[in-house]
Motif scaffolding. Sequence first.
Motif, mmCIF file in Angstrom:
data_model
loop_
_atom_site.group_PDB
_atom_site.id
_atom_site.type_symbol
_atom_site.label_atom_id
_atom_site.label_comp_id
_atom_site.label_asym_id
_atom_site.label_seq_id
_atom_site.Cartn_x
_atom_site.Cartn_y
_atom_site.Cartn_z
ATOM 1 N N GLN A 1 -17.121 11.630 -2.360
ATOM 2 C CA GLN A 1 -16.186 10.640 -3.000
ATOM 3 C C GLN A 1 -15.359 10.213 -1.904
ATOM 4 O OE1 GLN A 1 -14.727 11.544 -6.528
ATOM 5 N NE2 GLN A 1 -13.914 9.736 -7.075
ATOM 6 N N VAL A 2 -15.147 8.949 -2.027
ATOM 7 C CA VAL A 2 -14.250 8.342 -0.943
ATOM 8 C C VAL A 2 -12.786 8.640 -1.454
ATOM 9 C CG1 VAL A 2 -13.283 6.163 -0.082
ATOM 10 C CG2 VAL A 2 -15.803 6.321 -0.132
ATOM 11 N N GLN A 3 -11.708 9.050 -0.699
ATOM 12 C CA GLN A 3 -10.543 9.090 -0.750
ATOM 13 C C GLN A 3 -9.601 8.111 0.000
ATOM 14 O OE1 GLN A 3 -9.824 13.513 -0.137
ATOM 15 N NE2 GLN A 3 -9.869 13.674 -2.441
ATOM 16 N N LEU A 4 -8.751 7.628 -0.556
ATOM 17 C CA LEU A 4 -7.765 6.584 0.196
ATOM 18 C C LEU A 4 -6.357 7.035 0.237
ATOM 19 C CD1 LEU A 4 -9.182 3.578 -1.766
ATOM 20 C CD2 LEU A 4 -9.879 4.564 0.142
ATOM 21 N N VAL A 5 -5.788 6.920 1.203
ATOM 22 C CA VAL A 5 -4.351 7.299 1.358
ATOM 23 C C VAL A 5 -3.579 6.412 2.049
ATOM 24 C CG1 VAL A 5 -2.814 9.182 2.460
ATOM 25 C CG2 VAL A 5 -5.056 9.881 1.884
ATOM 26 N N GLU A 6 -2.665 5.488 1.461
ATOM 27 C CA GLU A 6 -1.900 4.557 1.902
ATOM 28 C C GLU A 6 -0.537 5.218 2.663
ATOM 29 O OE1 GLU A 6 -2.879 3.486 -2.389
ATOM 30 O OE2 GLU A 6 -2.077 5.289 -1.407
ATOM 31 N N SER A 7 -0.127 4.447 3.734
ATOM 32 C CA SER A 7 1.008 4.898 4.249
ATOM 33 C C SER A 7 1.839 3.610 4.956
ATOM 34 C CB SER A 7 0.896 6.053 5.518
ATOM 35 O OG SER A 7 -0.295 5.210 6.294
ATOM 36 N N GLY A 8 2.973 3.549 5.457
ATOM 37 C CA GLY A 8 3.623 2.616 6.116
ATOM 38 C C GLY A 8 4.723 1.790 5.115
ATOM 39 N N GLY A 9 4.884 2.205 3.936
ATOM 40 C CA GLY A 9 5.975 1.842 3.135
ATOM 41 C C GLY A 9 7.207 2.186 3.670
ATOM 42 N N GLY A 10 8.361 1.396 3.061
ATOM 43 C CA GLY A 10 9.714 1.854 3.337
ATOM 44 C C GLY A 10 10.764 0.727 2.801
ATOM 45 N N LEU A 11 11.852 0.954 3.384
ATOM 46 C CA LEU A 11 12.852 0.063 2.951
ATOM 47 C C LEU A 11 13.338 -0.697 4.000
ATOM 48 C CD1 LEU A 11 15.449 -0.677 1.104
ATOM 49 C CD2 LEU A 11 16.740 1.100 2.173
ATOM 50 N N VAL A 12 13.252 -2.221 3.669
ATOM 51 C CA VAL A 12 13.415 -3.225 4.618
ATOM 52 C C VAL A 12 14.212 -4.395 4.032
ATOM 53 C CG1 VAL A 12 11.103 -2.753 5.890
ATOM 54 C CG2 VAL A 12 11.326 -4.671 4.016
ATOM 55 N N GLN A 13 14.828 -5.148 5.009
ATOM 56 C CA GLN A 13 15.459 -6.274 4.608
ATOM 57 C C GLN A 13 14.784 -7.703 4.299
ATOM 58 O OE1 GLN A 13 18.786 -6.370 7.494
ATOM 59 N NE2 GLN A 13 19.879 -5.241 6.371
ATOM 60 N N THR A 14 15.297 -8.512 3.633
ATOM 61 C CA THR A 14 14.662 -9.768 3.414
ATOM 62 C C THR A 14 14.278 -10.454 4.839
ATOM 63 O OG1 THR A 14 15.757 -10.198 1.495
ATOM 64 C CG2 THR A 14 14.962 -12.029 2.454
ATOM 65 N N GLY A 15 13.100 -10.863 4.981
ATOM 66 C CA GLY A 15 12.637 -11.815 6.002
ATOM 67 C C GLY A 15 11.807 -10.580 7.201
ATOM 68 N N ASP A 16 11.943 -9.226 6.734
ATOM 69 C CA ASP A 16 11.401 -8.346 7.768
ATOM 70 C C ASP A 16 9.822 -8.461 7.565
ATOM 71 O OD1 ASP A 16 13.945 -5.699 8.009
ATOM 72 O OD2 ASP A 16 13.932 -7.654 8.894
ATOM 73 N N SER A 17 9.118 -7.484 8.310
ATOM 74 C CA SER A 17 7.745 -7.357 8.225
ATOM 75 C C SER A 17 7.575 -5.735 8.080
ATOM 76 C CB SER A 17 7.200 -7.712 9.612
ATOM 77 O OG SER A 17 7.373 -9.190 9.755
ATOM 78 N N LEU A 18 6.427 -5.556 7.505
ATOM 79 C CA LEU A 18 5.644 -4.288 7.322
ATOM 80 C C LEU A 18 4.357 -4.183 7.487
ATOM 81 C CD1 LEU A 18 7.690 -2.196 4.471
ATOM 82 C CD2 LEU A 18 7.613 -1.670 6.709
ATOM 83 N N ARG A 19 3.832 -3.167 8.017
ATOM 84 C CA ARG A 19 2.164 -2.889 7.925
ATOM 85 C C ARG A 19 1.873 -1.875 7.043
ATOM 86 N NH1 ARG A 19 -2.080 -2.740 12.899
ATOM 87 N NH2 ARG A 19 -1.309 -0.342 12.791
ATOM 88 N N LEU A 20 1.079 -1.960 6.207
ATOM 89 C CA LEU A 20 0.614 -0.878 5.362
ATOM 90 C C LEU A 20 -0.666 -0.472 5.915
ATOM 91 C CD1 LEU A 20 1.798 -1.809 1.794
ATOM 92 C CD2 LEU A 20 2.953 -0.748 3.761
ATOM 93 N N SER A 21 -1.119 0.713 5.944
ATOM 94 C CA SER A 21 -2.419 1.247 6.168
ATOM 95 C C SER A 21 -2.999 2.047 4.932
ATOM 96 C CB SER A 21 -2.202 2.323 7.423
ATOM 97 O OG SER A 21 -1.714 1.765 8.509
ATOM 98 N N CYS A 22 -4.225 2.121 4.992
ATOM 99 C CA CYS A 22 -5.080 2.459 4.161
ATOM 100 C C CYS A 22 -6.182 3.472 4.676
ATOM 101 C CB CYS A 22 -5.609 1.613 3.054
ATOM 102 S SG CYS A 22 -6.989 2.279 1.709
ATOM 103 N N ALA A 23 -5.938 4.779 4.940
ATOM 104 C CA ALA A 23 -6.839 5.472 5.511
ATOM 105 C C ALA A 23 -8.172 6.378 4.525
ATOM 106 C CB ALA A 23 -6.395 6.563 6.196
ATOM 107 N N ALA A 24 -9.246 5.905 4.980
ATOM 108 C CA ALA A 24 -10.438 6.170 4.032
ATOM 109 C C ALA A 24 -11.030 7.720 4.519
ATOM 110 C CB ALA A 24 -11.458 5.340 3.835
#
Length: 127
Positions: A1-24
Amino acid sequence: QVQLVESGGGLVQTGDSLRLSCAASGRTCRGYAMGWFRQPPGKEREFVAAIRCTDGYTYYADSVKGRYSISGDNAGNTMYLQMNGLRPEDTAVYYCAARTNLSPVPTMDRGRYYDTWGQGTQVTVSS
Protein backbone atom coordinates in the motif's frame (compact mmCIF):
# COMPACT_ATOMS: atom_id res chain seq x y z
CA GLN A 1 0.00 0.00 0.00
CA VAL A 2 1.24 3.46 -0.87
CA GLN A 3 2.18 5.72 2.02
CA LEU A 4 2.36 9.50 1.66
CA VAL A 5 4.41 11.89 3.78
CA GLU A 6 4.09 15.66 3.44
CA SER A 7 6.78 18.15 4.38
CA GLY A 8 7.73 21.76 3.78
CA GLY A 9 5.13 23.58 5.83
CA GLY A 10 5.98 26.44 8.14
CA LEU A 11 5.30 29.96 9.28
CA VAL A 12 5.70 32.65 6.62
CA GLN A 13 4.58 36.20 5.98
CA THR A 14 2.04 37.49 3.49
CA GLY A 15 3.49 37.41 -0.01
CA ASP A 16 6.08 34.74 0.74
CA SER A 17 6.46 31.42 -1.03
CA LEU A 18 6.64 27.83 0.16
CA ARG A 19 7.06 24.50 -1.57
CA LEU A 20 5.34 21.50 -0.07
CA SER A 21 6.54 17.99 -0.85
CA CYS A 22 4.65 14.72 -0.80
CA ALA A 23 6.93 11.70 -0.72
CA ALA A 24 5.45 8.35 -1.66
CA SER A 25 6.64 4.90 -0.63
CA GLY A 26 6.41 4.03 -4.30
CA ARG A 27 5.76 6.03 -7.42
CA THR A 28 3.46 8.95 -6.69
CA CYS A 29 1.37 8.67 -9.83
CA ARG A 30 0.67 4.97 -9.99
CA GLY A 31 -3.08 5.43 -10.04
CA TYR A 32 -5.52 7.88 -11.64
CA ALA A 33 -4.71 11.11 -9.82
CA MET A 34 -2.84 12.87 -7.04
CA GLY A 35 -4.11 15.90 -5.21
CA TRP A 36 -3.58 18.49 -2.52
CA PHE A 37 -6.28 19.45 -0.06
CA ARG A 38 -6.24 21.76 2.93
CA GLN A 39 -8.19 22.29 6.10
CA PRO A 40 -8.23 25.84 7.48
CA PRO A 41 -8.71 26.21 11.23
CA GLY A 42 -12.33 25.62 12.18
CA LYS A 43 -13.37 24.84 8.61
CA GLU A 44 -14.03 21.86 6.40
CA ARG A 45 -11.36 20.31 4.23
CA GLU A 46 -11.19 21.89 0.79
CA PHE A 47 -9.66 21.07 -2.55
CA VAL A 48 -6.51 22.88 -3.63
CA ALA A 49 -5.00 21.23 -6.71
CA ALA A 50 -4.78 17.92 -8.53
CA ILE A 51 -2.86 16.26 -11.30
CA ARG A 52 -4.19 13.48 -13.49
CA CYS A 53 -1.56 10.78 -13.73
CA THR A 54 -2.61 9.53 -17.13
CA ASP A 55 -1.82 12.73 -19.01
CA GLY A 56 -0.48 15.30 -16.54
CA TYR A 57 -3.58 17.47 -16.69
CA THR A 58 -3.70 19.83 -13.72
CA TYR A 59 -6.68 21.40 -12.01
CA TYR A 60 -6.80 24.14 -9.38
CA ALA A 61 -9.27 25.68 -7.01
CA ASP A 62 -10.19 29.20 -8.04
CA SER A 63 -8.75 30.53 -4.79
CA VAL A 64 -5.22 29.39 -5.67
CA LYS A 65 -5.24 29.57 -9.47
CA GLY A 66 -2.29 31.56 -10.72
CA ARG A 67 -0.48 31.35 -7.37
CA TYR A 68 -0.05 27.62 -6.80
CA SER A 69 1.49 24.98 -9.04
CA ILE A 70 1.31 21.19 -8.68
CA SER A 71 4.04 19.02 -10.16
CA GLY A 72 6.03 15.83 -9.74
CA ASP A 73 9.71 14.99 -10.01
CA ASN A 74 11.11 13.00 -12.91
CA ALA A 75 11.68 9.92 -10.77
CA GLY A 76 8.00 9.87 -9.89
CA ASN A 77 8.57 9.57 -6.16
CA THR A 78 7.66 13.04 -4.97
CA MET A 79 4.83 15.45 -5.70
CA TYR A 80 5.17 19.16 -5.05
CA LEU A 81 2.93 22.11 -4.41
CA GLN A 82 4.64 25.40 -5.12
CA MET A 83 2.78 28.18 -3.33
CA ASN A 84 3.50 31.79 -4.22
CA GLY A 85 1.93 35.00 -3.05
CA LEU A 86 0.72 33.43 0.17
CA ARG A 87 -2.13 35.09 2.04
CA PRO A 88 -3.40 34.72 5.60
CA GLU A 89 -6.44 32.86 4.25
CA ASP A 90 -4.08 30.17 2.93
CA THR A 91 -3.36 29.16 6.52
CA ALA A 92 -4.32 25.51 6.89
CA VAL A 93 -3.12 21.97 7.32
CA TYR A 94 -2.22 20.76 3.85
CA TYR A 95 -2.72 17.13 2.88
CA CYS A 96 -1.61 15.22 -0.16
CA ALA A 97 -3.81 12.44 -1.45
CA ALA A 98 -3.70 9.70 -4.02
CA ARG A 99 -6.31 7.86 -5.99
CA THR A 100 -4.43 4.59 -6.43
CA ASN A 101 -7.31 3.12 -8.37
CA LEU A 102 -6.86 3.56 -12.12
CA SER A 103 -10.55 4.03 -12.75
CA PRO A 104 -11.40 7.58 -13.85
CA VAL A 105 -13.66 9.82 -11.83
CA PRO A 106 -15.91 12.69 -12.99
CA THR A 107 -13.96 15.27 -11.02
CA MET A 108 -10.65 15.40 -9.14
CA ASP A 109 -11.73 17.96 -6.57
CA ARG A 110 -13.70 15.66 -4.27
CA GLY A 111 -11.86 14.06 -1.38
CA ARG A 112 -14.03 10.99 -1.46
CA TYR A 113 -12.41 9.88 -4.71
CA TYR A 114 -8.99 9.59 -3.06
CA ASP A 115 -8.10 6.48 -1.07
CA THR A 116 -4.71 7.32 0.42
CA TRP A 117 -3.84 10.37 2.49
CA GLY A 118 -0.78 11.82 4.18
CA GLN A 119 -0.68 13.07 7.73
CA GLY A 120 -0.65 16.75 6.77
CA THR A 121 1.73 19.67 7.15
CA GLN A 122 0.87 23.00 8.74
CA VAL A 123 1.14 26.20 6.75
CA THR A 124 0.67 29.45 8.63
CA VAL A 125 0.70 32.81 6.87
CA SER A 126 0.95 35.89 9.08
CA SER A 127 -0.38 39.27 8.02
